[in-house]
Motif scaffolding. Structure first.
Motif, PDB file in Angstrom:
ATOM      1  N   GLN A  24      18.219 -39.226 -20.729  1.00 39.19           N
ATOM      2  CA  GLN A  24      19.874 -39.044 -20.065  1.00 39.19           C
ATOM      3  C   GLN A  24      19.246 -37.218 -19.934  1.00 39.19           C
ATOM      4  OE1 GLN A  24      22.851 -39.094 -23.343  1.00 39.19           O
ATOM      5  NE2 GLN A  24      22.177 -37.434 -23.469  1.00 39.19           N
ATOM      6  N   ASP A  26      22.183 -34.378 -18.957  1.00 37.31           N
ATOM      7  CA  ASP A  26      22.834 -33.696 -19.007  1.00 37.31           C
ATOM      8  C   ASP A  26      22.910 -31.964 -19.034  1.00 37.31           C
ATOM      9  OD1 ASP A  26      23.414 -31.412 -21.187  1.00 37.31           O
ATOM     10  OD2 ASP A  26      21.944 -32.453 -22.282  1.00 37.31           O
ATOM     11  N   ASN A  27      23.836 -31.340 -18.513  1.00 29.80           N
ATOM     12  CA  ASN A  27      24.089 -30.116 -17.754  1.00 29.80           C
ATOM     13  C   ASN A  27      25.441 -29.260 -18.885  1.00 29.80           C
ATOM     14  OD1 ASN A  27      27.185 -30.906 -17.044  1.00 29.80           O
ATOM     15  ND2 ASN A  27      26.547 -30.612 -15.429  1.00 29.80           N
ATOM     16  N   ASN A  30      28.102 -32.607 -18.601  1.00 23.25           N
ATOM     17  CA  ASN A  30      28.094 -33.940 -18.158  1.00 23.25           C
ATOM     18  C   ASN A  30      27.231 -34.579 -18.150  1.00 23.25           C
ATOM     19  OD1 ASN A  30      30.661 -34.433 -16.582  1.00 23.25           O
ATOM     20  ND2 ASN A  30      29.933 -32.286 -15.376  1.00 23.25           N
ATOM     21  N   TYR A  31      26.982 -36.551 -17.811  1.00 22.77           N
ATOM     22  CA  TYR A  31      26.154 -36.825 -18.505  1.00 22.77           C
ATOM     23  C   TYR A  31      25.041 -37.724 -17.126  1.00 22.77           C
ATOM     24  CZ  TYR A  31      26.454 -35.648 -22.940  1.00 22.77           C
ATOM     25  OH  TYR A  31      26.955 -34.820 -24.488  1.00 22.77           O
ATOM     26  N   MET A  59      21.412 -31.068 -13.330  1.00 21.92           N
ATOM     27  CA  MET A  59      20.758 -30.841 -14.750  1.00 21.92           C
ATOM     28  C   MET A  59      20.367 -29.652 -15.704  1.00 21.92           C
ATOM     29  SD  MET A  59      22.663 -33.324 -16.219  1.00 21.92           S
ATOM     30  CE  MET A  59      24.551 -33.539 -14.420  1.00 21.92           C
TER      31      MET A  59
END
Length: 86
Positions: A24, A26-27, A30-31, A59
């Motif tokens: 996974q 993410d930032n 968002n994923y 990310m």
């Protein structure tokens, strides 16, 4: 992690059924997900799983999961899991 960076991941696990290994990214808002493949069942002995992945643009963080989709003995993942930039 660095967006665009290439990383190697390794861990040791035990499970009586196969697991799906998923990353996974993410930032913070968002994923995105990447399926690294299946780790074969290994109920009695620790087994090493290794894979490589590239972090998508934008990310900043990564979490890696072993997912099980059936009934079996509990999944155990070694505290010696590691990942490194390649």
């Amino acid at each position: 992690v660095t967006a665009g960076g290439k990383y190697a991941f390794s861990d040791y696990y035990k499970s009586s059924i196969a697991t799906d290994v998923v990353v996974q990214f993410d930032n913070g808002s968002n994923y995105q997900y990447l399926d690294l493949g299946t780790a074969a069942a290994s109920a009695s002995a620790w087994k090493q799983y290794t894979a490589s992945f590239t972090v998508p643009a934008g990310m900043k963080n990564v979490t890696i999961f072993h997912l099980i989709s059936g009934v079996g003995t509990p999944l155990a993942v070694s505290a010696w899991a590691s990942w490194s930039e390649r």
